[in-house]
Write a protein that holds these residues in place. Structure first.
Motif, PDB file in Angstrom:
ATOM      1  N   ALA A 141     -17.634 -20.938  38.145  1.00  0.00           N
ATOM      2  CA  ALA A 141     -17.094 -22.123  37.983  1.00  0.00           C
ATOM      3  C   ALA A 141     -16.018 -22.273  38.601  1.00  0.00           C
ATOM      4  CB  ALA A 141     -16.912 -22.376  36.368  1.00  0.00           C
ATOM      5  N   VAL A 142     -14.837 -21.253  38.705  1.00  0.00           N
ATOM      6  CA  VAL A 142     -13.881 -21.521  39.786  1.00  0.00           C
ATOM      7  C   VAL A 142     -14.102 -21.570  41.205  1.00  0.00           C
ATOM      8  CG1 VAL A 142     -11.820 -20.105  40.524  1.00  0.00           C
ATOM      9  CG2 VAL A 142     -12.534 -20.029  38.054  1.00  0.00           C
ATOM     10  N   ALA A 143     -15.203 -20.942  41.662  1.00  0.00           N
ATOM     11  CA  ALA A 143     -15.662 -21.079  43.076  1.00  0.00           C
ATOM     12  C   ALA A 143     -16.257 -22.452  43.220  1.00  0.00           C
ATOM     13  CB  ALA A 143     -16.517 -20.344  43.390  1.00  0.00           C
ATOM     14  N   ALA A 144     -17.215 -23.043  42.122  1.00  0.00           N
ATOM     15  CA  ALA A 144     -17.723 -24.372  42.292  1.00  0.00           C
ATOM     16  C   ALA A 144     -16.643 -25.454  42.127  1.00  0.00           C
ATOM     17  CB  ALA A 144     -18.462 -24.688  41.018  1.00  0.00           C
ATOM     18  N   ALA A 145     -15.245 -25.280  41.674  1.00  0.00           N
ATOM     19  CA  ALA A 145     -14.473 -26.233  41.669  1.00  0.00           C
ATOM     20  C   ALA A 145     -13.515 -26.492  43.064  1.00  0.00           C
ATOM     21  CB  ALA A 145     -13.356 -25.876  40.573  1.00  0.00           C
ATOM     22  N   LEU A 146     -13.868 -25.542  43.879  1.00  0.00           N
ATOM     23  CA  LEU A 146     -13.171 -25.802  45.407  1.00  0.00           C
ATOM     24  C   LEU A 146     -14.217 -26.667  46.003  1.00  0.00           C
ATOM     25  CD1 LEU A 146     -12.792 -22.010  46.216  1.00  0.00           C
ATOM     26  CD2 LEU A 146     -11.064 -23.744  45.464  1.00  0.00           C
ATOM     27  N   ASP A 147     -13.688 -27.590  46.992  1.00  0.00           N
ATOM     28  CA  ASP A 147     -14.679 -28.139  47.912  1.00  0.00           C
ATOM     29  C   ASP A 147     -15.300 -27.354  49.021  1.00  0.00           C
ATOM     30  OD1 ASP A 147     -13.108 -28.323  50.406  1.00  0.00           O
ATOM     31  OD2 ASP A 147     -11.829 -29.780  49.416  1.00  0.00           O
ATOM     32  N   ALA A 148     -16.221 -27.835  49.852  1.00  0.00           N
ATOM     33  CA  ALA A 148     -16.910 -27.015  50.765  1.00  0.00           C
ATOM     34  C   ALA A 148     -15.947 -26.316  51.817  1.00  0.00           C
ATOM     35  CB  ALA A 148     -18.061 -27.672  51.563  1.00  0.00           C
ATOM     36  N   ASP A 149     -14.981 -27.035  52.455  1.00  0.00           N
ATOM     37  CA  ASP A 149     -14.019 -26.590  53.270  1.00  0.00           C
ATOM     38  C   ASP A 149     -13.432 -25.522  52.568  1.00  0.00           C
ATOM     39  OD1 ASP A 149     -14.991 -28.002  55.283  1.00  0.00           O
ATOM     40  OD2 ASP A 149     -13.335 -29.788  54.960  1.00  0.00           O
ATOM     41  N   GLU A 150     -12.643 -25.704  51.371  1.00  0.00           N
ATOM     42  CA  GLU A 150     -12.049 -24.869  50.600  1.00  0.00           C
ATOM     43  C   GLU A 150     -12.810 -23.262  50.530  1.00  0.00           C
ATOM     44  OE1 GLU A 150      -9.002 -27.121  48.047  1.00  0.00           O
ATOM     45  OE2 GLU A 150     -10.956 -26.924  47.294  1.00  0.00           O
ATOM     46  N   ARG A 151     -13.905 -23.331  50.033  1.00  0.00           N
ATOM     47  CA  ARG A 151     -14.753 -22.296  50.118  1.00  0.00           C
ATOM     48  C   ARG A 151     -14.952 -21.627  51.344  1.00  0.00           C
ATOM     49  NH1 ARG A 151     -17.458 -25.658  46.073  1.00  0.00           N
ATOM     50  NH2 ARG A 151     -18.973 -26.512  47.683  1.00  0.00           N
ATOM     51  N   GLU A 152     -15.185 -22.213  52.538  1.00  0.00           N
ATOM     52  CA  GLU A 152     -15.290 -21.758  53.830  1.00  0.00           C
ATOM     53  C   GLU A 152     -13.998 -20.732  54.015  1.00  0.00           C
ATOM     54  OE1 GLU A 152     -17.787 -20.962  55.368  1.00  0.00           O
ATOM     55  OE2 GLU A 152     -19.086 -22.123  54.039  1.00  0.00           O
ATOM     56  N   VAL A 153     -12.824 -21.336  53.920  1.00  0.00           N
ATOM     57  CA  VAL A 153     -11.691 -20.772  54.142  1.00  0.00           C
ATOM     58  C   VAL A 153     -11.653 -19.529  53.083  1.00  0.00           C
ATOM     59  CG1 VAL A 153      -9.177 -20.861  53.697  1.00  0.00           C
ATOM     60  CG2 VAL A 153     -10.264 -22.866  54.775  1.00  0.00           C
ATOM     61  N   VAL A 154     -11.930 -19.344  51.893  1.00  0.00           N
ATOM     62  CA  VAL A 154     -11.947 -18.259  51.316  1.00  0.00           C
ATOM     63  C   VAL A 154     -12.982 -17.254  51.677  1.00  0.00           C
ATOM     64  CG1 VAL A 154     -12.395 -17.487  48.652  1.00  0.00           C
ATOM     65  CG2 VAL A 154     -11.084 -19.423  49.156  1.00  0.00           C
ATOM     66  N   ILE A 155     -14.017 -17.785  52.074  1.00  0.00           N
ATOM     67  CA  ILE A 155     -14.913 -16.845  52.658  1.00  0.00           C
ATOM     68  C   ILE A 155     -14.725 -16.004  53.825  1.00  0.00           C
ATOM     69  CG2 ILE A 155     -17.357 -16.717  53.873  1.00  0.00           C
ATOM     70  CD1 ILE A 155     -18.178 -18.883  51.808  1.00  0.00           C
ATOM     71  N   ARG A 156     -13.976 -16.538  54.746  1.00  0.00           N
ATOM     72  CA  ARG A 156     -13.339 -16.271  56.030  1.00  0.00           C
ATOM     73  C   ARG A 156     -12.177 -15.306  55.454  1.00  0.00           C
ATOM     74  NH1 ARG A 156     -11.560 -20.573  58.266  1.00  0.00           N
ATOM     75  NH2 ARG A 156      -9.231 -20.168  58.155  1.00  0.00           N
ATOM     76  N   PHE A 157     -11.188 -15.573  54.715  1.00  0.00           N
ATOM     77  CA  PHE A 157     -10.443 -14.712  54.100  1.00  0.00           C
ATOM     78  C   PHE A 157     -10.815 -13.536  53.628  1.00  0.00           C
ATOM     79  CE2 PHE A 157      -7.542 -13.373  50.610  1.00  0.00           C
ATOM     80  CZ  PHE A 157      -6.513 -12.716  51.160  1.00  0.00           C
ATOM     81  N   LEU A 158     -11.870 -13.749  52.651  1.00  0.00           N
ATOM     82  CA  LEU A 158     -12.225 -12.369  51.931  1.00  0.00           C
ATOM     83  C   LEU A 158     -13.072 -11.417  52.957  1.00  0.00           C
ATOM     84  CD1 LEU A 158     -13.148 -13.855  48.673  1.00  0.00           C
ATOM     85  CD2 LEU A 158     -11.273 -12.355  48.995  1.00  0.00           C
ATOM     86  N   ASP A 159     -14.031 -12.157  53.973  1.00  0.00           N
ATOM     87  CA  ASP A 159     -14.580 -11.417  54.980  1.00  0.00           C
ATOM     88  C   ASP A 159     -13.793 -10.608  55.821  1.00  0.00           C
ATOM     89  OD1 ASP A 159     -17.023 -12.093  53.823  1.00  0.00           O
ATOM     90  OD2 ASP A 159     -17.560 -13.758  55.362  1.00  0.00           O
ATOM     91  N   GLY A 160     -12.583 -11.461  56.067  1.00  0.00           N
ATOM     92  CA  GLY A 160     -11.636 -10.639  57.089  1.00  0.00           C
ATOM     93  C   GLY A 160     -10.722  -9.502  56.398  1.00  0.00           C
ATOM     94  N   LEU A 161     -10.584  -9.637  55.046  1.00  0.00           N
ATOM     95  CA  LEU A 161     -10.011  -8.662  54.204  1.00  0.00           C
ATOM     96  C   LEU A 161     -10.967  -7.554  54.187  1.00  0.00           C
ATOM     97  CD1 LEU A 161      -8.301 -10.108  51.041  1.00  0.00           C
ATOM     98  CD2 LEU A 161      -7.209  -8.989  53.229  1.00  0.00           C
ATOM     99  N   ALA A 162     -12.309  -7.782  53.813  1.00  0.00           N
ATOM    100  CA  ALA A 162     -13.175  -6.737  53.711  1.00  0.00           C
ATOM    101  C   ALA A 162     -13.584  -5.955  55.401  1.00  0.00           C
ATOM    102  CB  ALA A 162     -14.585  -7.304  53.566  1.00  0.00           C
ATOM    103  N   ALA A 163     -13.375  -6.578  56.175  1.00  0.00           N
ATOM    104  CA  ALA A 163     -13.389  -5.831  57.505  1.00  0.00           C
ATOM    105  C   ALA A 163     -12.343  -5.105  57.833  1.00  0.00           C
ATOM    106  CB  ALA A 163     -13.496  -7.003  58.779  1.00  0.00           C
ATOM    107  N   THR A 164     -11.084  -5.179  57.144  1.00  0.00           N
ATOM    108  CA  THR A 164      -9.878  -4.178  57.332  1.00  0.00           C
ATOM    109  C   THR A 164     -10.271  -2.802  56.686  1.00  0.00           C
ATOM    110  OG1 THR A 164      -8.829  -4.727  55.281  1.00  0.00           O
ATOM    111  CG2 THR A 164      -8.309  -6.172  57.314  1.00  0.00           C
TER     112      THR A 164
END
Length: 171
Positions: A141-164
């Motif tokens: 529900a927390v992720a669903a409350a974000l709009d599509a652009d916000e979710r893409e930013v979060v995805i990019r951020f978390l994927d970047g962190l995972a890659a570290t």
């Protein structure tokens, strides 16, 4: 302490060129929020494990078996071992423990007489749904409350962190 101005005053490890104090403050808040999420997630996992009287690997096995059931797949000890990354001997011990605890049932495989079919009991499936399932629903529900652009930013951020964590030499 996540503030590089405190832990790395001379900017030897964390370059801050071109960042204002306000920007560094915001970055620190992002990292503090991430740490808070990790702690909350750890506490939720530990609470679920205590409630169900299972360890971390047992819980992963239960989730795998529930997912297999929901997808109408027949779970086998071999598939479970592969998913968990453990040996067949360790899988046998895990299944023995889960069966003694009333969490799983073993039955002959319907199409392969050399294999077993493993399924989670209705009681354990219900308990997992009421604990882990409800927690996941709140996170969704927390992720669903974000709009599509916000979710893409979060995805990019978390994927970047995972890659570290991909380069063990960098640790």
């Amino acid at each position: 302490m996540l503030d590089p101005r405190v832990v790395d005053r001379d900017a030897d490890l964390v370059p801050r060129d071109g960042l204002s104090d306000t920007e560094v403050d915001q970055i620190v808040r992002v990292l503090e929020s991430l740490r808070s999420w990790h702690e909350a997630s750890r506490r939720m996992s530990e609470a679920s494990e205590r409630y169900m009287r299972l360890n971390h690997t047992d819980m992963r096995a239960i989730r795998f078996l529930i997912a297999a059931r929901n997808q109408e797949m027949i779970a086998t000890p071999g598939a479970l071992a592969e998913y968990l990354g453990i040996s067949s001997a360790a899988t046998t011990k895990l299944l023995d423990r889960l069966e003694r605890g009333g969490h799983v049932e073993r039955a002959p495989h319907p199409t392969d007489r050399r294999a077993l079919a493993i399924s989670v009991t209705d009681h354990t499936r219900h308990d997992a749904r009421e604990t882990v399932g409800r927690q996941h629903a709140r996170r969704f529900a927390v992720a669903a409350a974000l709009d599509a652009d916000e979710r893409e930013v979060v995805i990019r951020f978390l994927d970047g962190l995972a890659a570290t964590g991909d380069d063990p030499a960098a640790a």
